[in-house]
Structures are given as structure tokens and as C-alpha cells.
Write a protein that holds these residues in place. Structure first.
Motif, PDB file in Angstrom:
ATOM      1  N   THR A 228      35.715  40.910  33.520  1.00  0.00           N
ATOM      2  CA  THR A 228      34.820  41.808  34.259  1.00  0.00           C
ATOM      3  C   THR A 228      35.162  43.281  34.005  1.00  0.00           C
ATOM      4  OG1 THR A 228      36.252  41.570  36.217  1.00  0.00           O
ATOM      5  CG2 THR A 228      34.294  40.149  36.086  1.00  0.00           C
TER       6      THR A 228
ATOM      7  N   TYR B 248      31.207  33.038  38.221  1.00  0.00           N
ATOM      8  CA  TYR B 248      31.905  34.056  39.000  1.00  0.00           C
ATOM      9  C   TYR B 248      31.942  35.384  38.247  1.00  0.00           C
ATOM     10  CZ  TYR B 248      33.646  30.822  42.577  1.00  0.00           C
ATOM     11  OH  TYR B 248      33.741  29.925  43.624  1.00  0.00           O
TER      12      TYR B 248
ATOM     13  N   ALA C 130      28.583  37.052  38.392  1.00  0.00           N
ATOM     14  CA  ALA C 130      28.293  37.549  39.746  1.00  0.00           C
ATOM     15  C   ALA C 130      29.238  38.680  40.159  1.00  0.00           C
ATOM     16  CB  ALA C 130      28.390  36.400  40.748  1.00  0.00           C
ATOM     17  N   GLY C 131      30.330  38.868  39.385  1.00  0.00           N
ATOM     18  CA  GLY C 131      31.317  39.876  39.739  1.00  0.00           C
ATOM     19  C   GLY C 131      32.102  39.517  40.981  1.00  0.00           C
ATOM     20  N   ARG C 132      32.158  38.230  41.268  1.00  0.00           N
ATOM     21  CA  ARG C 132      32.829  37.751  42.486  1.00  0.00           C
ATOM     22  C   ARG C 132      34.080  36.971  42.098  1.00  0.00           C
ATOM     23  NH1 ARG C 132      31.657  33.200  45.788  1.00  0.00           N
ATOM     24  NH2 ARG C 132      29.927  32.700  44.387  1.00  0.00           N
ATOM     25  N   LYS C 133      35.200  37.348  42.662  1.00  0.00           N
ATOM     26  CA  LYS C 133      36.485  36.768  42.286  1.00  0.00           C
ATOM     27  C   LYS C 133      36.531  35.274  42.649  1.00  0.00           C
ATOM     28  CE  LYS C 133      40.030  39.337  42.860  1.00  0.00           C
ATOM     29  NZ  LYS C 133      41.183  40.097  43.412  1.00  0.00           N
TER      30      LYS C 133
END
Length: 216
Positions: A46, A202, A205-208
Motif C-alpha cells: 500500500t 485488503y 481497500a487500504g484496510r489492514k
């Protein structure tokens, strides 16, 4: 199953491989990389962290310089295979472009089946390290080669390992070969494919993702 990405040099190859999951990334996704977690990998993919450059480390330089020699020796030891190598080439899955592979060699056997050559050079500093190579491929490298089978659709893998160790003043290299058939690892391929898709969702979505801990 894949398209070919030709990169003009090593720097372009390094940049291109950031656009997806490569073989050396795969083991981190499933908690089998001794040096990197899935969270570390997420941060890199990311752009939140920059991968540490270890190209100047002595063991990395040794492996880089030894690889072409090991490939030529493999040709001598196993003349029944046709061996091809393309420097700075990336193979990218057509249906799932985030899956990609950079191969140490591509093989064709006497029956025309396609395969993967993977070359490893490892310094054995203690007996416990050697145990990991007894009768099996260490987990992180096993995940790497089944990732390559997913990307390429090829039929088999040959992993050639050069295990270096010091015995007093004597420096020894043990060469071991491991042969994998695609038909033998299909369950593990399905597991890895599922986890890689989940991980990349993930990233997009940029979600850890939740931390994946290695099995004890």
C-alpha cells in the motif's frame, strides 16, 4: 494463463513487482515467512513503508552471483530438461493480475510438459537449519513454488538447493533436488489462492488485515 512483462533492467523489475503478489511475498500472507509478517507486506504493497534494500548483504550477493552458475550446472546434471531463462521478466496472471511470478528458470521435459526451476543458496549456520531441508522443502520456499504453479499453470517444479556450511577450515556445499508435481499439491494451491485473494482485497481497500501468526 499469464502475460509476459519484459522489464528493461533490474530497477524496472523491482518497480513492476510492487504491483502485485510475487513468489517471495506469498509466504508472508499465510504466516510462513520467518522475516516478514502479512502486516509488513500490506504496508509495503500500500506504499506505507518501503521494503528494506538487502541487495548489498553478503548472503544476498552470493545467491545473486551463484544463480546463473547453478542454472548452468543443473543443465549439465539434468540434460533431459530444456532450460530457459529470461532476466527481468515477470509473468502476470491474466484473470488475477495481482498474481505474478519471476522464475529462475522454465523447464520442458521429454514429454513436452512445462515446469519451473527454482534455485536456492543457503548458509547453514547450525544443525537446526539443515533439518528444515531433510526430505522436504522449507515452508516458506514451498509456498513460493506453489504460488508459481498458480500463476503459470505449469505441471511441475524442480527446486535445486545449494546448502553451504563450514566444518572447521573446510567449506562444504551440499546440493539437493526436490521434485513437485502439480497434481500432488492442488489442495495447498487452492488454500494459497484463497488467502492471496483475501489479502489483496485488503490491499485494494487500504484496510489492514488481521495479523497472521505462524504456527508453533
Amino acid at each position: 494463463m499469464y502475460k509476459i512483462i519484459e522489464n528493461v533492467d533490474h530497477d524496472a523489475w523491482l518497480k513492476a513487482r510492487m504491483y502485485g503478489i510475487g513468489g517471495s511475498d506469498a509466504s508472508a500472507i499465510v504466516g510462513m515467512n520467518p522475516y516478514k509478517s502479512n502486516i509488513d507486506l500490506f504496508e509495503e504493497k500500500t506504499g506505507r513503508s518501503i521494503p528494506r534494500d538487502i541487495s548489498d548483504k553478503p548472503y544476498v550477493r552470493y545467491g545473486t552471483l551463484a544463480e546463473p552458475l547453478a542454472r548452468e550446472q543443473f543443465k549439465l546434471d539434468y540434460p533431459e530438461y530444456k532450460v530457459e531463462y529470461h532476466e527481468n521478466r515477470i509473468l502476470r496472471c491474466v484473470e488475477y493480475p495481482f498474481l505474478q511470478a519471476s522464475l529462475d528458470g522454465e523447464l520442458t521435459d521429454a514429454d513436452g510438459r512445462r515446469g519451473i526451476l527454482e534455485i536456492k543458496t543457503t548458509n547453514i549456520l547450525q544443525s537446526m537449519q539443515y533439518e528444515k531441508w531433510k526430505g522436504r522443502i522449507p515452508d516458506n520456499y514451498y509456498i513460493q513454488v506453489i504460488h508459481y504453479l498458480i500463476v503459470t499453470g505449469y505441471d511441475f517444479v524442480v527446486l535445486r538447493a545449494h546448502l553451504r556450511s563450514d566444518w572447521g577450515d573446510d567449506r562444504r556445499t551440499t546440493i539437493k533436488h526436490y521434485f513437485l508435481e502439480r497434481s500432488e499439491v492442488e489442495d495447498d494451491m487452492r488454500m494459497l489462492f484463497r488467502e492471496e485473494k483475501r489479502f489483496w482485497a485488503y490491499v485494494e481497500a487500504g484496510r489492514k488485515p488481521p495479523l497472521v501468526l505462524p504456527e508453533i
